[in-house]
Design an enzyme around this catalytic site. Structure first.
Site, PDB file in Angstrom:
ATOM      1  N   LYS A 280       0.836  -1.235   0.041  1.00 53.09           N
ATOM      2  CA  LYS A 280       0.107   0.235  -0.407  1.00 53.09           C
ATOM      3  C   LYS A 280       0.761   1.459   0.018  1.00 53.09           C
ATOM      4  O   LYS A 280       2.026   0.869   0.715  1.00 53.09           O
ATOM      5  CB  LYS A 280      -0.721   0.010   0.974  1.00 53.09           C
ATOM      6  CG  LYS A 280      -2.405  -0.192   1.347  1.00 53.09           C
ATOM      7  CD  LYS A 280      -3.138  -0.503   2.271  1.00 53.09           C
ATOM      8  CE  LYS A 280      -4.976  -0.858   2.393  1.00 53.09           C
ATOM      9  NZ  LYS A 280      -5.498  -0.243   2.784  1.00 53.09           N
ATOM     10  N   GLU A 364     -19.775  -6.690   9.231  1.00 55.68           N
ATOM     11  CA  GLU A 364     -21.233  -6.000  10.094  1.00 55.68           C
ATOM     12  C   GLU A 364     -21.753  -6.174  10.822  1.00 55.68           C
ATOM     13  O   GLU A 364     -22.572  -6.281  12.223  1.00 55.68           O
ATOM     14  CB  GLU A 364     -21.483  -4.884   9.141  1.00 55.68           C
ATOM     15  CG  GLU A 364     -20.362  -3.334   8.687  1.00 55.68           C
ATOM     16  CD  GLU A 364     -19.993  -3.888   7.472  1.00 55.68           C
ATOM     17  OE1 GLU A 364     -19.015  -2.740   6.898  1.00 55.68           O
ATOM     18  OE2 GLU A 364     -19.824  -5.227   7.059  1.00 55.68           O
ATOM     19  N   ARG A 392     -25.733  -2.730   6.712  1.00 52.70           N
ATOM     20  CA  ARG A 392     -26.064  -4.394   6.327  1.00 52.70           C
ATOM     21  C   ARG A 392     -25.803  -5.133   7.404  1.00 52.70           C
ATOM     22  O   ARG A 392     -26.062  -6.654   7.093  1.00 52.70           O
ATOM     23  CB  ARG A 392     -24.402  -4.831   5.922  1.00 52.70           C
ATOM     24  CG  ARG A 392     -23.311  -3.322   4.898  1.00 52.70           C
ATOM     25  CD  ARG A 392     -21.873  -3.570   4.034  1.00 52.70           C
ATOM     26  NE  ARG A 392     -21.969  -4.842   2.986  1.00 52.70           N
ATOM     27  CZ  ARG A 392     -20.794  -4.912   2.830  1.00 52.70           C
ATOM     28  NH1 ARG A 392     -19.755  -4.888   3.711  1.00 52.70           N
ATOM     29  NH2 ARG A 392     -20.436  -6.423   2.080  1.00 52.70           N
TER      30      ARG A 392
END
Length: 643
Positions: A280, A364, A392
């Site tokens: 990253k 979630e 969700r």
């Protein structure tokens, strides 16, 4: 520049390999410059530049489909598919989305802003193509963080069962689950993609499949025997057990190696997982050294990576300070988040109370049910999840929190208008989603002091589940009314005398002098819309219409008797909410007034977000598009008083 000559993947295919490193450097510079001006997702995009180049050189988009998960890492993909000319508009109103968008380009197959969905979407697309005779390949690119979502494993399991020739690229960027992925990588076999290996694998599978099933009981034994034989002769891993071929880990920044493996994978008539390791923030040292800070970032100075910082305290920062303070006093408080510790303000809590902090990954549903389990065991869980992602976990909220009436606090950051992230991230559905749920308490805060008091009450006084929502913005200036004690079901009354003393005093003097009865308006708003209602109220006062504000500290439960009595002295009541109007609180309360004895004399109107998805823009642009800006709100009130 090489990048300026790339108008489609065909142009990329025509480039000699010797020019690819320079192209990658130019792409990184373009992404850094634009994100530095506009904000956006930086570190993840810098990490997939070479992977994006390799994918578009091997496959033929849009004949082949590349499905990105989460599609915030699609900036290099956009640069390679003809969007360089407009890339400077990234995340701006009427500009390029920060995610894939099907209306933006034929190379974008899904509007993807939530994680862990790419494998399911890609498998469905591939199955449809095969049913209709289309011969394109489908490739799902999923980050290691998105693999923490159960939906990703559901997709993997189904893909293995169907044995479709789906290609899944696991982008291991050493974030989110880096330790887990690292240990898993040491365990996973380093399978090769050679023709000899594939030929052996195919023939071995066919030979094992010839072992007959005699009856049900012997069949189970034979099935175990087959798996045992495969385990002896073939090196398996999790993906292989699910029915995939596996290769990796590969260097995600080696274009030549990536192209070679992708070309071989495209020939295999079975589902394939390619494990790619990327870094990253690659190519930009501030993002490499602190990829978390440059995951989703506001405008910053590209020369040194210093992020633009405002003096005003945000609601997220206010929550961060308050939850740590509460946890200092109450050892039963635990914090739960779904891979968003920094975004929700729980990073300080995680450092101060690591044993009471739980980051469950991008899961979630699990986060909410886990919080319910914590509550059942005597803890007071505070689950902090963005409003758009809380959607969700609706079933878990109903079944595992509300039904047993667990004392859990659900904190919803980014409620209402969310700048720059487009349709998938607007936090406009939580009110209409939670309002019908029994046992549910819903609170809406208007300032930092209001947030502190509401969180105090939710943690210490509430008995069942409490959801608290606030917007992505700076806290407004404090008013004395914000410090009123919390009373269940009641909001905060803020009179014009408090927020506009000079104007209201002049207003009263002129009314007494003229002997005229001026019209009176009451704005009833969710906390996230208080600032806009404040501006609208001042505008009305200057125009000769008295205006007060009632901020809905409690959306549910709601003290109807108190509210009707309060509203009875006004000529007009305007309901303003930063949620979807359909099924929201505004029309619900409007019906309360219409059923009251005062209905004939009080004119009412309700406004909120329209029944459509809202695109990119800053907060004010989004509110203007929805008709929730101060001028439009004030105009609505004037219309009521004139009729």
């Amino acid at each position: 520049m090489i990048l300026q000559n790339i108008h489609s993947p065909d142009d990329l295919k025509a480039l000699p390999e010797s020019e690819l490193p320079a192209l990658a450097s130019e792409m990184r510079r373009e992404i850094i410059d634009v994100v530095g001006r506009n904000g956006g997702h930086l570190a993840s995009n810098l990490g997939v530049v070479e992977l994006s180049i390799a994918l578009h050189r091997v496959f033929s988009s849009p004949h082949d489909a590349i499905v990105w998960d989460v599609s915030h890492q699609c900036y290099p993909h956009k640069l390679l598919t003809g969007r360089l000319e407009n890339f400077y508009t990234l995340r701006e109103k009427d500009g390029i989305s920060g995610f894939t968008r099907i209306t933006e380009s034929p190379h974008d197959f899904f509007d993807a802003g939530h994680a862990s969905s790419s494998i399911s979407s890609a498998l469905g697309l591939l199955s449809a193509w095969q049913q209709t005779g289309k011969d394109g390949k489908v490739i799902a690119v999923i980050g290691d963080g998105a693999l923490t979502g159960g939906m990703a494993f559901e997709g993997l399991s189904h893909a293995g069962q169907l044995a479709k020739n789906l290609i899944v690229i696991v982008n291991d960027n050493q974030m989110s689950i880096s330790r887990n992925v690292g240990s898993l990588s040491r365990y996973l076999s380093r399978l090769t993609m050679t023709d000899a290996y594939q030929s052996f694998r195919y023939k071995f599978d066919r030979a094992v499949d010839y072992i007959p099933y005699i009856n049900r009981h012997i069949g189970k034994l034979i099935y175990r025997l087959k798996r045992g034989l495969k385990g002896m002769f073939l090196t398996n891993n999790l993906f292989v057990d699910l029915g995939f071929e596996y290769v990796g880990p590969l260097n995600g920044h080696n274009i030549e190696q990536l192209e070679r493996v992708l070309r071989k994978a495209a020939k295999i008539p079975r589902p394939v997982v390619i494990h790619v390791v990327t870094k990253k923030g690659r190519g930009y040292s501030p993002a490499e050294n602190n990829p978390s800070a440059f995951h989703g970032v506001g405008p910053f100075n590209t020369s040194d990576g210093v992020v633009e910082k405002f003096d005003a305290l945000s609601f997220t920062e206010a929550f961060s300070s308050k939850i740590v303070s509460l946890a200092e006093e109450n050892p039963k408080i635990a914090a739960v988040t779904a891979a968003m510790s920094k975004g929700t303000g729980l990073d300080a809590f995680s450092r101060r109370f690591p044993r009471r902090f739980y980051d469950v990954g991008i899961a979630e549903e699990h986060a909410i049910t886990f919080a319910g389990g914590l509550a059942a065991g005597g803890m007071v869980p505070v689950a902090a999840i963005y409003s758009t992602f809380m959607q969700r976990s609706f079933d878990q909220i109903v079944e595992d929190i509300a039904l047993p009436s667990r004392h859990a606090v659900l904190v919803m950051d980014r409620a209402g208008a969310v700048p720059s992230d487009g349709e998938t991230h607007q936090g406009i559905f939580d009110i209409s989603m939670l309002l019908p749920v029994p046992n549910m308490c819903i609170m809406s805060v208007a300032s930092r002091v209001d947030l502190d008091l509401c969180l105090d009450w939710a943690v210490s006084c509430a008995k069942g589940p409490v959801a608290i929502r606030w917007p992505k913005m700076s806290c407004p200036s404090e008013l004395a009314s914000f410090a009123a004690p919390v009373e269940a079901g009641r909001g905060l009354f803020v009179g014009a005398e408090e927020f506009a003393p000079a104007v209201s005093a002049r207003f009263a003097d002129e009314s007494e002098l003229n002997g005229a009865k001026n019209k009176k308006v009451l704005f009833v708003c969710t906390g996230g819309m208080f600032s806009e209602c404040l501006v609208a109220s001042r505008s009305l006062l200057l125009g000769g219409i008295w205006a007060d504000i009632y901020s809905l500290r409690f959306i549910k439960p709601f003290d109807e008797e108190y509210f009707v009595k309060l509203a009875s002295s006004y000529d007009a009541v305007v309901f303003v909410e930063d949620g979807i109007l359909t099924g929201g609180i505004g029309r619900n309360l409007e019906s309360v007034l219409l059923r009251s004895p005062y209905a004939p004399k009080i004119k009412t109107a309700a406004t909120g977000f329209p029944d459509r998805f809202l695109h990119n823009g800053n907060r004010m642009q989004i509110l203007e598009e929805a008709g929730l800006d101060p001028d439009t709100i004030a105009a609505l009130a004037r219309t009521l008083t004139e009729n």
